[in-house]
Scaffold this motif. Structure first.
Motif, PDB file in Angstrom:
ATOM      1  N   UNK A 337       0.831  -1.212   0.000  1.00 31.04           N
ATOM      2  CA  UNK A 337       0.000   0.000   0.000  1.00 31.04           C
ATOM      3  C   UNK A 337       0.862   1.256   0.000  1.00 31.04           C
ATOM      4  N   UNK A 338       1.927   1.227   0.808  1.00 33.56           N
ATOM      5  CA  UNK A 338       2.803   2.412   0.896  1.00 33.56           C
ATOM      6  C   UNK A 338       3.566   2.639  -0.400  1.00 33.56           C
ATOM      7  N   UNK A 339       4.187   1.585  -0.914  1.00 28.69           N
ATOM      8  CA  UNK A 339       5.026   1.747  -2.100  1.00 28.69           C
ATOM      9  C   UNK A 339       4.197   2.004  -3.356  1.00 28.69           C
ATOM     10  N   UNK A 340       3.001   1.399  -3.433  1.00 28.50           N
ATOM     11  CA  UNK A 340       2.150   1.631  -4.595  1.00 28.50           C
ATOM     12  C   UNK A 340       1.733   3.101  -4.663  1.00 28.50           C
ATOM     13  N   UNK A 341       1.389   3.672  -3.518  1.00 34.06           N
ATOM     14  CA  UNK A 341       0.997   5.093  -3.490  1.00 34.06           C
ATOM     15  C   UNK A 341       2.152   5.992  -3.942  1.00 34.06           C
ATOM     16  N   UNK A 342       3.373   5.589  -3.612  1.00 31.92           N
ATOM     17  CA  UNK A 342       4.531   6.417  -3.944  1.00 31.92           C
ATOM     18  C   UNK A 342       5.044   6.187  -5.360  1.00 31.92           C
ATOM     19  N   UNK A 343       4.983   4.924  -5.835  1.00 30.21           N
ATOM     20  CA  UNK A 343       5.736   4.561  -7.034  1.00 30.21           C
ATOM     21  C   UNK A 343       4.921   3.994  -8.194  1.00 30.21           C
ATOM     22  N   UNK A 344       3.793   3.348  -7.915  1.00 23.37           N
ATOM     23  CA  UNK A 344       3.049   2.690  -8.988  1.00 23.37           C
ATOM     24  C   UNK A 344       1.588   2.552  -8.574  1.00 23.37           C
ATOM     25  N   UNK A 345       0.801   3.633  -8.676  1.00 25.79           N
ATOM     26  CA  UNK A 345      -0.574   3.622  -8.156  1.00 25.79           C
ATOM     27  C   UNK A 345      -1.488   2.584  -8.775  1.00 25.79           C
ATOM     28  N   UNK A 346      -1.145   2.047  -9.957  1.00 25.24           N
ATOM     29  CA  UNK A 346      -2.032   1.046 -10.570  1.00 25.24           C
ATOM     30  C   UNK A 346      -2.033  -0.275  -9.802  1.00 25.24           C
ATOM     31  N   UNK A 347      -0.995  -0.530  -8.999  1.00 26.46           N
ATOM     32  CA  UNK A 347      -0.910  -1.779  -8.243  1.00 26.46           C
ATOM     33  C   UNK A 347      -1.867  -1.719  -7.051  1.00 26.46           C
ATOM     34  N   UNK A 348      -2.722  -2.754  -6.936  1.00 20.30           N
ATOM     35  CA  UNK A 348      -3.731  -2.755  -5.867  1.00 20.30           C
ATOM     36  C   UNK A 348      -3.604  -3.939  -4.910  1.00 20.30           C
ATOM     37  N   UNK A 349      -2.791  -4.940  -5.257  1.00 19.80           N
ATOM     38  CA  UNK A 349      -2.691  -6.086  -4.365  1.00 19.80           C
ATOM     39  C   UNK A 349      -1.765  -7.150  -4.908  1.00 19.80           C
ATOM     40  N   UNK A 350      -1.836  -8.335  -4.289  1.00 19.97           N
ATOM     41  CA  UNK A 350      -1.004  -9.474  -4.679  1.00 19.97           C
ATOM     42  C   UNK A 350      -1.857 -10.521  -5.395  1.00 19.97           C
ATOM     43  N   UNK A 351      -1.292 -11.139  -6.411  1.00 22.48           N
ATOM     44  CA  UNK A 351      -1.929 -12.287  -7.041  1.00 22.48           C
ATOM     45  C   UNK A 351      -1.816 -13.489  -6.108  1.00 22.48           C
ATOM     46  N   UNK A 352      -2.703 -14.479  -6.260  1.00 22.11           N
ATOM     47  CA  UNK A 352      -2.649 -15.655  -5.376  1.00 22.11           C
ATOM     48  C   UNK A 352      -1.289 -16.339  -5.351  1.00 22.11           C
ATOM     49  N   UNK A 353      -0.608 -16.427  -6.516  1.00 22.15           N
ATOM     50  CA  UNK A 353       0.695 -17.101  -6.518  1.00 22.15           C
ATOM     51  C   UNK A 353       1.728 -16.310  -5.722  1.00 22.15           C
ATOM     52  N   UNK A 354       1.584 -14.972  -5.682  1.00 21.78           N
ATOM     53  CA  UNK A 354       2.507 -14.147  -4.900  1.00 21.78           C
ATOM     54  C   UNK A 354       2.295 -14.360  -3.406  1.00 21.78           C
ATOM     55  N   UNK A 355       1.022 -14.421  -2.982  1.00 18.60           N
ATOM     56  CA  UNK A 355       0.735 -14.663  -1.566  1.00 18.60           C
ATOM     57  C   UNK A 355       1.249 -16.031  -1.133  1.00 18.60           C
ATOM     58  N   UNK A 356       1.078 -17.025  -2.003  1.00 16.36           N
ATOM     59  CA  UNK A 356       1.577 -18.366  -1.684  1.00 16.36           C
ATOM     60  C   UNK A 356       3.100 -18.364  -1.568  1.00 16.36           C
ATOM     61  N   UNK A 357       3.761 -17.627  -2.451  1.00 19.00           N
ATOM     62  CA  UNK A 357       5.225 -17.561  -2.426  1.00 19.00           C
ATOM     63  C   UNK A 357       5.726 -16.847  -1.172  1.00 19.00           C
ATOM     64  N   UNK A 382       3.549  -5.080 -13.936  1.00 19.19           N
ATOM     65  CA  UNK A 382       2.944  -4.497 -15.135  1.00 19.19           C
ATOM     66  C   UNK A 382       1.448  -4.281 -14.981  1.00 19.19           C
ATOM     67  N   UNK A 383       0.806  -5.115 -14.152  1.00 18.38           N
ATOM     68  CA  UNK A 383      -0.640  -5.023 -13.998  1.00 18.38           C
ATOM     69  C   UNK A 383      -1.058  -4.541 -12.628  1.00 18.38           C
ATOM     70  N   UNK A 384      -2.301  -4.823 -12.267  1.00 16.44           N
ATOM     71  CA  UNK A 384      -2.842  -4.385 -10.983  1.00 16.44           C
ATOM     72  C   UNK A 384      -2.348  -5.235  -9.821  1.00 16.44           C
ATOM     73  N   UNK A 385      -1.991  -6.485 -10.122  1.00 15.81           N
ATOM     74  CA  UNK A 385      -1.596  -7.408  -9.056  1.00 15.81           C
ATOM     75  C   UNK A 385      -0.129  -7.795  -9.185  1.00 15.81           C
ATOM     76  N   UNK A 386       0.580  -7.788  -8.062  1.00 11.41           N
ATOM     77  CA  UNK A 386       1.971  -8.247  -8.014  1.00 11.41           C
ATOM     78  C   UNK A 386       1.982  -9.767  -8.098  1.00 11.41           C
ATOM     79  N   UNK A 387       2.812 -10.320  -8.990  1.00 10.78           N
ATOM     80  CA  UNK A 387       2.900 -11.764  -9.159  1.00 10.78           C
ATOM     81  C   UNK A 387       4.118 -12.311  -8.412  1.00 10.78           C
ATOM     82  N   UNK A 388       4.185 -13.639  -8.312  1.00  8.82           N
ATOM     83  CA  UNK A 388       5.343 -14.279  -7.685  1.00  8.82           C
ATOM     84  C   UNK A 388       6.611 -13.973  -8.478  1.00  8.82           C
ATOM     85  N   UNK A 389       6.464 -13.880  -9.793  1.00 11.54           N
ATOM     86  CA  UNK A 389       7.630 -13.562 -10.638  1.00 11.54           C
ATOM     87  C   UNK A 389       8.182 -12.177 -10.318  1.00 11.54           C
TER      88      UNK A 389
END
Length: 456
Positions: A337-357, A382-389
């Motif tokens: 939430x902090x970094x998205x507001x500062x650096x990449x507002x399009x990011x809103x959360x984590x993808x399921x594979x990222x949370x699992x990782x 690149x998208x709204x959700x951060x991936x494990x990659x």
């Protein structure tokens, strides 16, 4: 004056079912919406706490694409809304996808009015509890910021926080022991903020980052002309922290000759600047931290035993991030939430594979590593959700070094506890979502929570 009813937004293209729900739920102000446009308009106008959403909406009444589009829009505009989705299309797959995208709960058509009513009322109650918790947190933050920046759901870390709160208003010296990156400076700052010295300065110094020949001047200050380059009298950090708190990070790196001078300050509460002859009384509280084994250093002659006991009147051991199941996900969401507001507002959360990782990683670098990885991931996403990659994990770096359980029963209990706490963290305490994530029923989950003395 009649008490205002809570608003329930019903997004449903079947007008007959809308009327039925409006009649059945007379304790709510039921606001109907037939499509995405009217749903978003009603959401903006009424800001409902709870929404029931049929995934089969026009122009895709036989699918789920339009329903998921409405769900995504609600989560973006008002993420604290409890959305209860319904569909007769591929119920299990739709349920999992809906929960991953932020839905609170799921039910399959045809609608059971009584069962849906229970889910809706539970959602309203949970929303009210969360709202009250936020109000209390804000009020506590205004009155007394007790470790106000500490994010945790782990009992291991809560115990640390309680210890710090208890000793905050005393003048005892506190030693924080923990691996690098576990948040020692954050806890030291929390101790200062919780103490009666909170209006005084908080000054931090990393003893390992300053060359030995400069550390004495940095701590105790110097008089003009005390050495080449001393063109003016300068206060040291101990003197600058008068009335407040001085945090000595990596105290094990202080050289032995300087340890003697620090010990004298702790005994006499006076200092002498380099080149000075005058004793200066200073009211500074010392909080220190190290990742080194000071007792081993004492045995080897690298650290003074008398100084250790002066600095370690209260010792607080900080668990590693791997020893705080579930906290990695909570912290990751906070950092995102902090970094998205500062650096990449399009990011809103984590993808399921990222949370699992994040759950699976052992975090050898602790909270600092997590913070750095999330920052990088937010920038690279690149998208709204951060991936494990995006998190750039290398499986070869992380090896399972958990202690072996005594027997199968204790191993099973240890595993159950960790998995349940990870799942609760990922769903932010939502029992229904946690049960679905674990593949068990809600009653079974309640039994396990009671059995293992865990809290949602």
């Amino acid at each position: 004056m009649a008490e205002k009813k809570p608003v329930l937004l019903v997004v449903e293209d079947d007008e007959g079912l809308q009327a039925q729900l409006k009649w059945a739920y007379d304790d709510f102000e039921v606001v109907p919406a037939l499509n995405r446009e009217s749903a978003i308009t009603a959401l903006r106008a009424h800001e409902p706490a709870v929404v029931t959403l049929d995934l089969g909406l026009p122009p895709d009444p036989d699918g789920t694409s339009e329903g998921f589009a409405v769900l995504d829009a609600i989560m973006e505009l008002k993420p604290d809304t409890k959305v209860i989705v319904a569909s007769g299309h591929g119920a299990r797959e739709s349920a999992l996808q809906a929960i991953e995208r932020g839905a609170y709960d799921f039910y399959q058509k045809p609608v059971d009015i009584e069962a849906l009513g229970l889910i809706v009322r539970r959602a309203f109650n949970l929303h009210e509890i969360e709202l009250e918790n936020r109000r209390l947190s804000e009020r506590v933050g205004e009155e007394k910021t007790v470790l106000g920046r500490l994010v945790t759901g782990a009992p291991e870390m809560a115990k640390v926080a309680r210890t710090i709160e208890r000793v905050a208003d005393t003048n005892v010296s506190v030693m924080l022991l923990g691996a690098s990156g576990t948040g020692k400076e954050l806890l030291a700052h929390g101790l200062h903020d919780a103490s009666n010295r909170r209006d005084g300065p908080f000054i931090a110094i990393n003893c390992a980052a300053i060359p030995e020949n400069l550390l004495e001047s940095e701590l105790f200050g110097h008089e003009k002309g005390a050495f080449t380059g001393a063109v003016k009298t300068t206060e040291g950090k101990i003197e600058s922290a008068d009335g407040g708190t001085l945090f000595l990070d990596e105290v094990g790196d202080i050289p032995l000759p300087l340890q003697v001078k620090l010990l004298r300050f702790l005994q006499e509460r006076t200092i002498e600047r380099i080149g000075g002859r005058k004793e200066i009384p200073v009211n500074t509280r010392i909080v220190c931290a190290t990742h080194q084994d000071l007792e081993a250093m004492i045995a080897a002659g690298g650290f003074r035993e008398d100084l250790f006991y002066r600095l370690a009147e209260i010792v607080v051991k900080i668990p590693t991030l791997a020893e705080r199941p579930g906290d990695a996900v909570l912290l990751a969401k906070s950092f995102l939430m902090r970094f998205a507001a500062e650096m990449n507002p399009q990011v809103t959360g984590f993808a399921p594979d990222a949370l699992a990782a994040i759950d699976a990683w052992n975090w050898p670098g602790n909270v600092r590593e997590l913070e750095n990885r999330v920052k990088r991931a937010v920038i690279m996403a690149d998208g709204k959700l951060v991936s494990a990659e995006d998190l750039d994990f290398d499986a070869s770096e992380d090896e399972d070094d958990q202690p072996c359980a005594l027997n199968l029963k204790s191993a099973r209990e240890q595993s159950d506890r960790r998995v349940i706490r990870h799942a609760l963290a990922r769903t932010e305490g939502n029992i229904s979502s946690t049960a679905k994530l674990l593949g068990i029923s809600r009653p079974t989950l309640y039994d396990l929570l009671k059995q293992y003395d865990l809290q949602a």
